[in-house]
Design a protein around this motif. Structure first.
Motif, PDB file in Angstrom:
ATOM      1  N   HIS A  92      19.555 -17.377  61.294  1.00 53.77           N
ATOM      2  CA  HIS A  92      19.013 -18.745  61.424  1.00 53.77           C
ATOM      3  C   HIS A  92      19.483 -19.633  60.277  1.00 53.77           C
ATOM      4  CE1 HIS A  92      15.621 -18.344  58.452  1.00 53.77           C
ATOM      5  NE2 HIS A  92      15.613 -17.078  58.829  1.00 53.77           N
ATOM      6  N   GLN A  96      12.764 -23.062  54.978  1.00 57.21           N
ATOM      7  CA  GLN A  96      11.381 -23.474  54.706  1.00 57.21           C
ATOM      8  C   GLN A  96      11.396 -24.711  53.801  1.00 57.21           C
ATOM      9  OE1 GLN A  96       8.064 -21.849  55.042  1.00 57.21           O
ATOM     10  NE2 GLN A  96       8.905 -20.721  56.763  1.00 57.21           N
ATOM     11  N   ASP A 125      17.427 -16.579  52.733  1.00 54.84           N
ATOM     12  CA  ASP A 125      16.683 -16.727  53.999  1.00 54.84           C
ATOM     13  C   ASP A 125      17.022 -18.069  54.628  1.00 54.84           C
ATOM     14  OD1 ASP A 125      14.864 -16.378  56.046  1.00 54.84           O
ATOM     15  OD2 ASP A 125      13.108 -16.782  54.820  1.00 54.84           O
ATOM     16  N   GLU A 158      13.786 -20.862  63.463  1.00 54.85           N
ATOM     17  CA  GLU A 158      13.129 -19.587  63.184  1.00 54.85           C
ATOM     18  C   GLU A 158      11.897 -19.802  62.324  1.00 54.85           C
ATOM     19  OE1 GLU A 158      11.977 -15.821  61.547  1.00 54.85           O
ATOM     20  OE2 GLU A 158      12.598 -17.560  60.401  1.00 54.85           O
ATOM     21  N   GLU A 159      12.019 -20.671  61.332  1.00 55.08           N
ATOM     22  CA  GLU A 159      10.921 -20.858  60.383  1.00 55.08           C
ATOM     23  C   GLU A 159       9.743 -21.627  61.001  1.00 55.08           C
ATOM     24  OE1 GLU A 159      10.888 -19.114  57.915  1.00 55.08           O
ATOM     25  OE2 GLU A 159      12.824 -18.967  56.908  1.00 55.08           O
ATOM     26  N   HIS A 433      10.742 -18.297  50.687  1.00 55.14           N
ATOM     27  CA  HIS A 433       9.663 -19.263  50.965  1.00 55.14           C
ATOM     28  C   HIS A 433       9.019 -19.797  49.680  1.00 55.14           C
ATOM     29  CE1 HIS A 433       8.932 -17.857  55.381  1.00 55.14           C
ATOM     30  NE2 HIS A 433      10.205 -17.795  55.044  1.00 55.14           N
TER      31      HIS A 433
HETATM   32 MN    MN Z   1      11.814 -17.255  56.419  1.00 53.26          MN
END
Ligand code: MN
Ligand code: BES
Ligand code: MN
Length: 461
Positions: A92, A96, A125, A158-159, A433
Motif C-alpha cells: 500500500h 497514516q 509502512d 489500507e490505512e 504510525h
Molecule cells: Mn499501517
C-alpha cells in the motif's frame, strides 16, 4: 554466485534509495481529505515507475462508488513466463497521519538518513517495502526478465480499512488472477532474523457518540440537573473491560480459536525478552493485558479493545465552564480467528446500549472492519520463501503472527483462494504510525534481494 538480478540490485542501491525518498516526499495520508491529491500523486508516481521498469499495462483503477470517495489502485502485470506460476504482488502507498508533528526529529515528509535508517512517515509502512518490491522487479526485468508471471496491485486505502480493494477483490477479477500473493507489509521478529508472518488480527473500528442536553449548557446553572456526556462516555468505556483486561461484552470470546500447541511451542522458543520489550518498545512502567496469557498470545491471538481519541467539549487554553451536549470516542477492537466483524460489532453495540447511563443517548457507528487471517504453512510458496530467506539472511526463518491488520489478506484467501506469503522487512522498533517512523536501510536492500531470491526460487518449483 549471485544471480545477475542480485548483482544489478547491489550496483543500484544508491539510486533505489533516492527513488524511495522521492515517494516519501509525497504526503499520501489517505484519511485526510486535504491530501486527496497527494494520494493520487503517489499512485501516479508508482504507475509511472512500473511502466519505466518494463511492466505491462501499468494503470490506475478508480475505487470510488456513488457513496464513497476512494483512492485508486495501481495495477500492472508481466505475463511472459508461460508454464510458470503467477504471483500477485501487494503493498500500500497510503500512510497514516504524521501527528504529533513536534515529536519528529526531522520533518515526516522530508526523508532523512540518520544512523543507518531512513526516517519519514511511510518509510517502513509501507512505501519502503513497496519500493523494495518494485526494485526487485526492476532488477530482474533489467537482467533478462522475470522468472515467473507477475501481477501487481497497490492500494491507497489500507490505512483506512481498504474498502476499495475489498470491493474489487470480492468480484475475483481476472486482472488479479494468480497462484499466490506476496505481501510486504510486516516486520522481522528481531534484527537479522528472517521472518514470515502467518497470521493477522482483524478489526472493527467504531465511533461511539453520546448525546445529553440539546445544546451546550452553563455548568453552574445546569450542573446537578443536566447529564454530562463525557462522564457517561467514560462510564461506558470503563465498563467495556474489567481490571484484568477482560472484555466484558457478552459472547465476545465465544468464537475465539486458541493457537495450536505446536504454534505456542514455536512462540515460546522465539527470542523474546519481555523486559526489553517493555523498556524499548512500550516504555510504560508495567505491561498490562488479559491475565493468564503471554505478551505474544495477548498481542497475536487474543482479541483486544482500545480507545484512540475522545472528541468534543472544551479543549482550548484555560477554562470554560460548559456541559457539552455531546462527546465522541474512537474505539476499535482487534479480532482473532474465527470471530467475525459483523457479529463482534453487533455484540458491542448491544452492550453499549445496555450499559449506557440514564440521561444520554448513544449511537455506535462502524467506520471500517476486516477479518483476521491465519495462513497454512504447508504450501510450496511458503517453503520456497524459507529457502530464499536462508540464502539471503543465512538463518532459519521464524514463523510469527502479528497483532496488526491488513484487511485484504483474508479476502485474498476467501474470494480468490490465494495463499499469501507475508514477507516483510520492518523492525519491531520502526515506529509505525508514530513519530520518527523509520526503515533500516540495510533491510530495505536485503528486502530487494529477498524478493528477487524468492521469485527465482518459485520459478524452480
Ligand atoms: Mn499501517
Ligand atoms: N502494516 C500494517 C499492519 C501490520 C503492522 C502488520 C505490524 C504487521 C506488523 C498496516 O499498514 C496497518 O497499520 N494496518 C492497520 C489496518 C487498519 C487501519 C484497518 C492497523 O493494523 O491498524
Ligand atoms: Mn502497512
Amino acid at each position: 554466485m549471485a544471480s545477475s538480478a542480485l548483482q544489478y540490485a547491489r550496483l543500484h542501491q544508491a539510486r533505489f534509495l533516492d527513488e524511495l525518498k522521492a515517494l516519501l516526499r509525497i504526503p499520501s495520508v489517505s484519511t485526510d481529505p486535504a491530501h486527496r491529491g497527494d494520494v493520487r500523486k503517489a499512485a501516479e508516481t508508482l504507475r509511472d515507475d512500473l511502466t519505466r521498469i518494463g511492466m505491462d499495462n501499468a494503470r490506475l483503477v478508480e475505487t470510488s462508488t456513488a457513496t464513497r470517495e476512494g483512492h485508486p489502485l495501481v495495477l500492472a502485470d508481466w505475463l511472459h513466463a508461460p508454464g510458470k506460476p503467477t504471483v500477485l504482488v501487494y503493498g500500500h502507498y497510503d500512510v497514516q497521519p504524521p501527528d504529533p508533528l513536534d515529536e519528529w526529529i526531522s520533518p515526516p515528509f522530508e526523508p532523512t538518513e540518520r544512523n543507518g535508517n531512513i526516517y519519514a512517515r511511510g518509510a517502513v509502512d509501507d512505501k519502503g517495502q513497496v519500493v523494495a518490491q518494485v526494485k526487485a522487479l526492476e532488477s530482474m526485468l533489467a537482467t533478462g526478465g522475470l522468472p515467473i508471471n507477475v501481477r501487481v496491485v497497490l492500494e491507497g486505502e489500507e490505512e483506512v480499512g481498504g474498502e476499495g480493494i475489498a470491493e474489487f477483490v470480492a468480484t475475483n477479477p481476472p486482472e488479479l488472477k494468480a497462484d499466490f500473493a506476496l505481501v510486504s507489509d510486516t516486520e522481522l521478529f528481531a534484527p537479522g532474523l528472517p521472518t514470515l508472518c502467518v497470521g493477522l488480527r482483524g478489526m472493527i473500528y467504531s465511533e461511539l457518540e453520546v448525546r445529553g442536553a440539546k445544546t451546550d449548557l452553563h455548568s453552574g446553572m445546569y450542573g446537578g440537573a443536566a447529564p454530562n456526556p463525557f462522564v457517561a462516555l467514560s462510564q461506558i468505556i470503563a465498563g467495556l473491560k474489567d481490571e484484568s483486561g477482560k472484555i466484558q461484552i457478552p459472547g465476545f470470546y465465544d468464537k475465539v480459536i486458541p493457537p495450536s500447541a505446536d504454534e505456542l511451542a514455536a512462540w515460546a522458543s522465539l527470542p523474546f525478552d519481555e523486559e526489553h520489550y517493555r523498556q524499548t518498545e512500550v516504555g510504560s512502567p508495567v505491561l498490562v493485558g488479559e491475565a493468564g496469557y503471554s505478551v505474544l498470545e495477548r498481542t497475536w491471538a487474543r482479541p483486544t479493545l482500545d480507545v484512540h481519541g475522545i472528541i468534543g467539549g472544551f479543549i482550548g487554553a484555560g477554562a470554560k465552564t460548559v456541559i457539552p451536549a455531546k462527546a465522541t470516542a474512537k474505539v476499535s477492537m482487534r479480532l482473532v480467528p474465527a470471530m467475525t466483524p459483523t457479529e463482534a460489532f453487533a455484540q458491542y453495540k448491544a452492550f453499549v446500549e445496555q450499559i449506557a447511563p440514564r440521561g444520554v443517548e448513544v449511537e455506535v457507528r462502524l467506520i471500517h472492519s476486516g477479518e483476521a487471517c491465519l495462513i497454512p504453512t504447508d504450501n510450496p510458496y511458503i517453503q520456497a520463501a524459507t529457502v530464499a530467506l536462508h540464502d539471503v539472511w543465512g538463518k532459519e526463518t521464524v514463523f510469527i503472527r502479528s497483532g496488526g491488520s491488513i484487511p485484504i489478506v483474508g479476502d485474498f484467501a476467501r474470494h480468490m483462494g490465494l495463499p499469501s506469503v507475508m514477507m516483510g522487512f520492518g523492525l519491531p522498533d520502526d515506529n509505525l504510525h508514530a513519530p520518527n517512523e523509520k526503515f533500516h536501510i540495510a533491510n530495505f536492500h536485503l528486502g530487494v534481494e529477498s524478493i528477487i531470491s524468492f521469485l527465482e526460487r518459485v520459478a524452480g518449483l
